[in-house]
Design an enzyme around this catalytic site. Structure first.
Site, PDB file in Angstrom:
ATOM      1  N   ALA A 134       0.815  -1.211   0.000  1.00  0.00           N
ATOM      2  CA  ALA A 134       0.000   0.000   0.000  1.00  0.00           C
ATOM      3  C   ALA A 134       0.855   1.271   0.000  1.00  0.00           C
ATOM      4  O   ALA A 134       0.756   2.104  -0.898  1.00  0.00           O
ATOM      5  CB  ALA A 134      -0.947  -0.023   1.196  1.00  0.00           C
ATOM      6  N   ILE A 135       1.707   1.415   1.018  1.00  0.00           N
ATOM      7  CA  ILE A 135       2.525   2.625   1.099  1.00  0.00           C
ATOM      8  C   ILE A 135       3.574   2.664  -0.001  1.00  0.00           C
ATOM      9  O   ILE A 135       3.794   3.702  -0.640  1.00  0.00           O
ATOM     10  CB  ILE A 135       3.192   2.727   2.481  1.00  0.00           C
ATOM     11  N   LYS A 138       7.118   8.447  16.099  1.00  0.00           N
ATOM     12  CA  LYS A 138       6.155   7.484  15.584  1.00  0.00           C
ATOM     13  C   LYS A 138       6.196   6.180  16.374  1.00  0.00           C
ATOM     14  O   LYS A 138       5.151   5.618  16.725  1.00  0.00           O
ATOM     15  CB  LYS A 138       6.400   7.203  14.099  1.00  0.00           C
TER      16      LYS A 138
END
Length: 344
Positions: free
Chosen positions: A10-11, A204
């Site tokens: 996806a990314i 993150k």
């Protein structure tokens, strides 16, 4: 610029399509039905309400591609040790490796300074092959903030976010990172160059190390983990332990714990990447997110009782996947509240 996306899910697919549209010579390393669909129909991206595509070479064999200027790794961290040898045909003397993986990357202590400079973490690079065969000198740090999903093989949907902070391990503004910054900007992304990318990595990781395993253990979506009192409290305790460890390595957090947790709550009813993997029966991304922090705690003498407890539980959960079939999202113990399957 020749750019290979290694792990074009996806990314990686989001990045690759946009980089190709910006003029880069992009190749994808992918597999399965996703690879087959992209070979037949091209890589398609749904973004800002329209579907776009780009000429991208797709293969499962890096030997077909030759030496690249940049290799962007968007695999799950636990998959990286197993592909180090297959990546070698892509690497030349001046190839840069952009590590778009969650958690602590293999090069973390390269040009770190102080007594920990050059340290290799067994939890991240167990046999040292990433350090010796990929080379820390090739690495550029990259933190993935956007969310995307594969809605069907060959079709990627951008969910939110366009920010990919990048930085050299040394903090320098080198010609190669300036060039990568410029092509990322041309592709429509925000790619601020950080003089201490480790701060961004920890920001993150701070959320991932608690939100991911707690969501997998409870089947709760991110908004529940960040707001239900017991789960929020556990998250804060794990983050407090991690903060003490990070500060021992010189990391500065630009936001506080409460703000970080509240920000996660505002994301809404999303299933974390670890919960998605659990529901699909895929291996869980544990070592780069939790075991690495535990190992760094041992290096600095910081006790981590809450991280230790959650790590032990989620490790057992991971082992159980080989014995018990995954439970699909529809029968999860905690309602998903219209959950979206996003990269987190």
């Amino acid at each position: 610029m020749k750019i290979c996306i290694f792990g074009a899910g996806a990314i990686g697919g989001l990045m690759g399509v946009q980089l190709a549209r910006a003029g880069a010579d992009v190749s994808f390393i992918a597999r399965g039905a996703h690879l087959a669909a992209m070979r037949e129909h091209g890589a398609r991206l749904i973004m800002d309400g329209e579907t776009v595509s780009a000429p991208v070479r797709c293969t499962s064999d890096p030997r077909e591609l030759g030496v690249q200027d940049v290799v962007i790794i968007t695999l799950k961290a636990h998959s990286l040790p197993g592909v180090v040898d297959s990546m070698q045909p892509l690497l030349g003397k001046h190839t840069a490796i952009v590590t778009g993986v969650n958690g602590i990357p293999y090069w973390y202590f390269y040009q770190h300074g102080g007594k920990f400079a050059g340290t290799r973490l067994a939890s991240v690079d167990p046999d040292g092959s990433q350090w010796t065969k990929l080379g820390p000198e090739r690495a550029i740090g990259c933190v993935l903030y956007p969310a995307a999903e594969i809605v069907e093989p060959g079709v990627i949907k951008h969910v939110y976010g366009k920010k990919f902070p990048i930085g050299e391990p040394s903090g320098e503004r080198t010609p190669r990172i300036q060039q990568f910054h410029e092509i990322m900007q041309a592709a429509g992304f925000e790619a601020p160059i950080r003089d201490n990318i480790r701060d961004e990595i920890w920001l993150k990781l701070w959320g991932n190390l608690c939100f991911n395993p707690i969501s997998a253990l409870t089947r709760a979506t991110l908004d529940i983990v960040a707001t239900e009192p017991a789960l929020r409290g556990l998250s804060i305790r794990m983050m407090t332990e991690a903060e003490e460890i990070a500060r021992r390595f010189g990391v500065t957090f630009r936001v506080g714990i409460e703000r970080r947790v509240n920000g996660a709550a505002r994301v809404g009813a999303h299933r974390t990447s670890m919960l998605q993997d659990l529901e699909s029966g895929r291996p869980l991304e544990i070592d780069a997110l939790l075991t690495s922090v535990q190992e760094m705690g041992r290096l600095t003498g910081v006790e981590t009782p809450y991280i230790d407890a959650v790590l032990g539980l989620v490790q057992q959960l991971g082992r159980s996947l080989s014995v018990y079939p995954p439970i699909p999202a529809a029968s999860a113990a905690v309602p998903a509240r219209a959950a979206g399957t996003v990269h987190a």
